[in-house]
Every structure is written in structure tokens, then in C-alpha cells.
Motif scaffolding. Structure first.
Motif, PDB file in Angstrom:
ATOM      1  N   GLY A  35       0.704  -1.188   0.120  1.00 26.30           N
ATOM      2  CA  GLY A  35       0.062   0.014  -0.119  1.00 26.30           C
ATOM      3  C   GLY A  35       0.837   1.160  -0.019  1.00 26.30           C
ATOM      4  O   GLY A  35       1.906   1.252   0.538  1.00 26.30           O
ATOM      5  N   TRP A  36       0.431   2.304  -0.628  1.00 29.09           N
ATOM      6  CA  TRP A  36       0.910   3.550  -0.710  1.00 29.09           C
ATOM      7  C   TRP A  36      -0.013   4.564   0.242  1.00 29.09           C
ATOM      8  O   TRP A  36      -1.394   4.401   0.337  1.00 29.09           O
ATOM      9  CB  TRP A  36       0.907   4.396  -1.917  1.00 29.09           C
ATOM     10  CG  TRP A  36       2.127   3.871  -2.788  1.00 29.09           C
ATOM     11  CD1 TRP A  36       1.977   2.869  -3.813  1.00 29.09           C
ATOM     12  CD2 TRP A  36       3.441   4.251  -2.618  1.00 29.09           C
ATOM     13  NE1 TRP A  36       3.229   2.920  -4.443  1.00 29.09           N
ATOM     14  CE2 TRP A  36       4.182   3.508  -3.712  1.00 29.09           C
ATOM     15  CE3 TRP A  36       3.951   5.353  -2.174  1.00 29.09           C
ATOM     16  CZ2 TRP A  36       5.587   3.981  -3.928  1.00 29.09           C
ATOM     17  CZ3 TRP A  36       5.513   5.485  -2.464  1.00 29.09           C
ATOM     18  CH2 TRP A  36       6.375   4.863  -3.168  1.00 29.09           C
ATOM     19  N   PHE A  37       0.702   5.372   1.281  1.00 30.24           N
ATOM     20  CA  PHE A  37      -0.117   6.143   2.199  1.00 30.24           C
ATOM     21  C   PHE A  37       0.486   7.607   2.088  1.00 30.24           C
ATOM     22  O   PHE A  37       1.965   7.541   1.551  1.00 30.24           O
ATOM     23  CB  PHE A  37       0.143   5.607   3.590  1.00 30.24           C
ATOM     24  CG  PHE A  37      -0.222   4.389   3.981  1.00 30.24           C
ATOM     25  CD1 PHE A  37       0.535   3.115   3.352  1.00 30.24           C
ATOM     26  CD2 PHE A  37      -1.492   3.956   4.493  1.00 30.24           C
ATOM     27  CE1 PHE A  37      -0.098   1.725   3.439  1.00 30.24           C
ATOM     28  CE2 PHE A  37      -2.228   2.652   4.452  1.00 30.24           C
ATOM     29  CZ  PHE A  37      -1.055   1.570   4.420  1.00 30.24           C
ATOM     30  N   ARG A  38       0.295   8.492   2.571  1.00 24.44           N
ATOM     31  CA  ARG A  38       0.621   9.857   2.653  1.00 24.44           C
ATOM     32  C   ARG A  38       0.159  10.486   3.809  1.00 24.44           C
ATOM     33  O   ARG A  38      -0.728  10.268   4.460  1.00 24.44           O
ATOM     34  CB  ARG A  38       0.386  10.635   1.190  1.00 24.44           C
ATOM     35  CG  ARG A  38      -1.282  11.064   1.302  1.00 24.44           C
ATOM     36  CD  ARG A  38      -1.360  11.671  -0.174  1.00 24.44           C
ATOM     37  NE  ARG A  38      -2.927  11.923  -0.196  1.00 24.44           N
ATOM     38  CZ  ARG A  38      -3.475  12.406  -1.428  1.00 24.44           C
ATOM     39  NH1 ARG A  38      -2.709  12.597  -2.496  1.00 24.44           N
ATOM     40  NH2 ARG A  38      -4.482  12.820  -1.343  1.00 24.44           N
ATOM     41  N   GLN A  39       1.120  11.396   4.189  1.00 28.88           N
ATOM     42  CA  GLN A  39       0.911  12.276   5.313  1.00 28.88           C
ATOM     43  C   GLN A  39       1.361  13.813   4.919  1.00 28.88           C
ATOM     44  O   GLN A  39       2.474  13.816   4.784  1.00 28.88           O
ATOM     45  CB  GLN A  39       1.453  11.942   6.506  1.00 28.88           C
ATOM     46  CG  GLN A  39       1.211  12.856   7.745  1.00 28.88           C
ATOM     47  CD  GLN A  39       1.645  11.872   8.904  1.00 28.88           C
ATOM     48  OE1 GLN A  39       2.794  11.528   9.093  1.00 28.88           O
ATOM     49  NE2 GLN A  39       1.094  12.278  10.177  1.00 28.88           N
ATOM     50  N   ALA A  40       0.029  14.679   4.763  1.00 26.03           N
ATOM     51  CA  ALA A  40       0.324  16.158   4.620  1.00 26.03           C
ATOM     52  C   ALA A  40       0.585  16.740   5.902  1.00 26.03           C
ATOM     53  O   ALA A  40       0.219  16.485   7.027  1.00 26.03           O
ATOM     54  CB  ALA A  40      -1.092  16.811   4.111  1.00 26.03           C
ATOM     55  N   PRO A  41       1.274  17.764   5.998  1.00 26.48           N
ATOM     56  CA  PRO A  41       1.631  18.609   7.232  1.00 26.48           C
ATOM     57  C   PRO A  41       0.276  18.965   7.950  1.00 26.48           C
ATOM     58  O   PRO A  41      -0.737  19.417   7.393  1.00 26.48           O
ATOM     59  CB  PRO A  41       2.100  19.969   6.817  1.00 26.48           C
ATOM     60  CG  PRO A  41       2.773  19.630   5.317  1.00 26.48           C
ATOM     61  CD  PRO A  41       1.798  18.489   4.787  1.00 26.48           C
ATOM     62  N   GLY A  42       0.218  18.526   9.338  1.00 26.40           N
ATOM     63  CA  GLY A  42      -0.942  18.989  10.081  1.00 26.40           C
ATOM     64  C   GLY A  42      -1.905  17.867   9.741  1.00 26.40           C
ATOM     65  O   GLY A  42      -3.234  18.276  10.602  1.00 26.40           O
ATOM     66  N   GLU A  44      -3.504  13.675   9.604  1.00 29.39           N
ATOM     67  CA  GLU A  44      -3.152  12.405   9.739  1.00 29.39           C
ATOM     68  C   GLU A  44      -2.963  11.631   8.500  1.00 29.39           C
ATOM     69  O   GLU A  44      -3.317  12.144   7.384  1.00 29.39           O
ATOM     70  CB  GLU A  44      -4.462  11.431  10.217  1.00 29.39           C
ATOM     71  CG  GLU A  44      -4.755  12.096  11.776  1.00 29.39           C
ATOM     72  CD  GLU A  44      -5.872  11.176  12.405  1.00 29.39           C
ATOM     73  OE1 GLU A  44      -6.297  11.497  13.448  1.00 29.39           O
ATOM     74  OE2 GLU A  44      -6.375  10.265  11.684  1.00 29.39           O
ATOM     75  N   ARG A  45      -2.071  10.638   8.671  1.00 26.89           N
ATOM     76  CA  ARG A  45      -1.465   9.703   7.607  1.00 26.89           C
ATOM     77  C   ARG A  45      -2.966   9.076   6.996  1.00 26.89           C
ATOM     78  O   ARG A  45      -3.625   8.530   7.742  1.00 26.89           O
ATOM     79  CB  ARG A  45      -0.683   8.634   8.082  1.00 26.89           C
ATOM     80  CG  ARG A  45      -0.112   7.876   6.940  1.00 26.89           C
ATOM     81  CD  ARG A  45       1.473   7.580   7.148  1.00 26.89           C
ATOM     82  NE  ARG A  45       1.635   7.202   8.611  1.00 26.89           N
ATOM     83  CZ  ARG A  45       2.887   7.419   9.102  1.00 26.89           C
ATOM     84  NH1 ARG A  45       4.076   7.839   8.317  1.00 26.89           N
ATOM     85  NH2 ARG A  45       2.958   7.146  10.484  1.00 26.89           N
ATOM     86  N   GLU A  46      -2.843   8.856   5.725  1.00 26.42           N
ATOM     87  CA  GLU A  46      -4.079   8.288   4.903  1.00 26.42           C
ATOM     88  C   GLU A  46      -3.752   7.340   3.861  1.00 26.42           C
ATOM     89  O   GLU A  46      -2.762   7.659   3.202  1.00 26.42           O
ATOM     90  CB  GLU A  46      -4.951   9.498   4.286  1.00 26.42           C
ATOM     91  CG  GLU A  46      -4.187  10.161   3.416  1.00 26.42           C
ATOM     92  CD  GLU A  46      -5.097  11.262   2.593  1.00 26.42           C
ATOM     93  OE1 GLU A  46      -6.432  10.885   2.858  1.00 26.42           O
ATOM     94  OE2 GLU A  46      -4.580  11.974   1.580  1.00 26.42           O
ATOM     95  N   GLY A  47      -4.474   6.191   3.569  1.00 27.36           N
ATOM     96  CA  GLY A  47      -4.308   5.329   2.438  1.00 27.36           C
ATOM     97  C   GLY A  47      -4.699   6.180   0.969  1.00 27.36           C
ATOM     98  O   GLY A  47      -5.590   6.768   0.781  1.00 27.36           O
ATOM     99  N   VAL A  48      -3.656   5.717   0.269  1.00 29.10           N
ATOM    100  CA  VAL A  48      -3.764   6.225  -1.230  1.00 29.10           C
ATOM    101  C   VAL A  48      -4.075   5.328  -2.070  1.00 29.10           C
ATOM    102  O   VAL A  48      -5.081   5.416  -2.944  1.00 29.10           O
ATOM    103  CB  VAL A  48      -2.612   6.933  -1.264  1.00 29.10           C
ATOM    104  CG1 VAL A  48      -2.425   7.369  -2.913  1.00 29.10           C
ATOM    105  CG2 VAL A  48      -2.163   8.186  -0.576  1.00 29.10           C
ATOM    106  N   SER A  49      -3.233   4.103  -2.109  1.00 28.38           N
ATOM    107  CA  SER A  49      -3.544   3.167  -2.962  1.00 28.38           C
ATOM    108  C   SER A  49      -3.213   1.591  -2.345  1.00 28.38           C
ATOM    109  O   SER A  49      -2.050   1.858  -1.437  1.00 28.38           O
ATOM    110  CB  SER A  49      -3.083   3.535  -4.484  1.00 28.38           C
ATOM    111  OG  SER A  49      -3.222   2.487  -5.250  1.00 28.38           O
ATOM    112  N   CYS A  50      -3.589   0.702  -2.917  1.00 27.19           N
ATOM    113  CA  CYS A  50      -3.059  -0.604  -2.540  1.00 27.19           C
ATOM    114  C   CYS A  50      -3.069  -1.738  -3.848  1.00 27.19           C
ATOM    115  O   CYS A  50      -4.051  -1.617  -4.597  1.00 27.19           O
ATOM    116  CB  CYS A  50      -3.747  -1.322  -1.589  1.00 27.19           C
ATOM    117  SG  CYS A  50      -3.351  -2.780  -1.049  1.00 27.19           S
TER     118      CYS A  50
END
Length: 122
Positions: A35-42, A44-50
Motif C-alpha cells: 500500500g501507498w500512504f501519505r501524510q500532509a503537514p498537520g 493524519e496519515r491516509e491510505g492512497v492506494s493498494c
């Protein structure tokens, strides 16, 4: 040492494209969903794709559907995230993780790496 290393992040203008790579070392990638995840400043980390272990199944967050494409090259032990039509809201640190099995949605195993920074700005 078992690890995943993310690469390919950069500064890109809105509407541009990037391809991120997630390369495994110490284990064979094709026995795991990734899975790919991302976290933007400020935020929470979120799932992007799997993508499933053999690539037959993929899923995407609604925010990236139609713009991002996940793929894998098991011969190279690498999973890719092709990101097109990038928007400023895609700015984040992107991470990859492996799941417990070949199926997405099973528990994550391992730990978070350093990630790769994607910045979308004019």
C-alpha cells in the motif's frame, strides 16, 4: 534487513506528473500486498492506494481515483505509484508498507520508512 525504500518524490507544478517507487530488500515482494500512504503537514496519515501480491487487484482513495495508477514489477521487487494531474493538495510525504498477505486490507506489518516528499506548487 527487511525494508521498503521509497523514492521519486520531487517538487512539481500543478498538473504535472511523478512516479514514485517502493523497492524491497531482504524479502520477495510478490508474496505481499503493498500500500501507498501519505501524510500532509498537520494531517493524519491516509491510505492512497493498494495492490495485491500478484497485481490482480488494486484500490484507490476517492481523492486520487482517475489520476493515480499503482503497479508492480515483481522481477524488480518494486511497486510504483504513477501520479498524474497533480494538485497542491497532493503535497505530502508518501510512504509504502506491506500487508500481512497477498491481499489488501490485511494488517500492516513492518514499520514506517522515511518516505519520499512530494510537493505540488507553482
Amino acid at each position: 534487513q527487511l525494508q521498503l525504500v521509497e523514492s521519486g518524490g520531487a517538487l512539481v507544478q500543478p498538473g504535472g506528473s511523478l512516479r514514485l517507487s517502493c523497492t524491497a530488500s531482504g524479502f520477495t515482494l510478490d508474496t505481499y500486498a503493498i500500500g501507498w500512504f501519505r501524510q500532509a503537514p498537520g494531517k493524519e496519515r491516509e491510505g492512497v492506494s493498494c495492490i495485491s501480491g500478484r497485481g490482480g487487484s488494486t484500490n484507490y482513495a476517492d481523492s486520487v481515483k482517475g489520476r493515480f495508477l499503482i503497479s508492480r514489477d515483481n522481477a524488480k521487487n518494486t511497486v510504483y505509484l504513477q501520479m498524474n494531474s497533480l494538485k497542491p493538495e497532493d503535497t505530502a510525504v508518501y510512504y509504502c508498507r506491506r500487508y500481512l498477505s497477498v491481499r489488501c486490507g490485511t494488517p500492516l506489518i513492518g514499520s514506517w520508512g522515511q518516505g519520499t516528499q512530494v510537493t505540488v506548487s507553482s
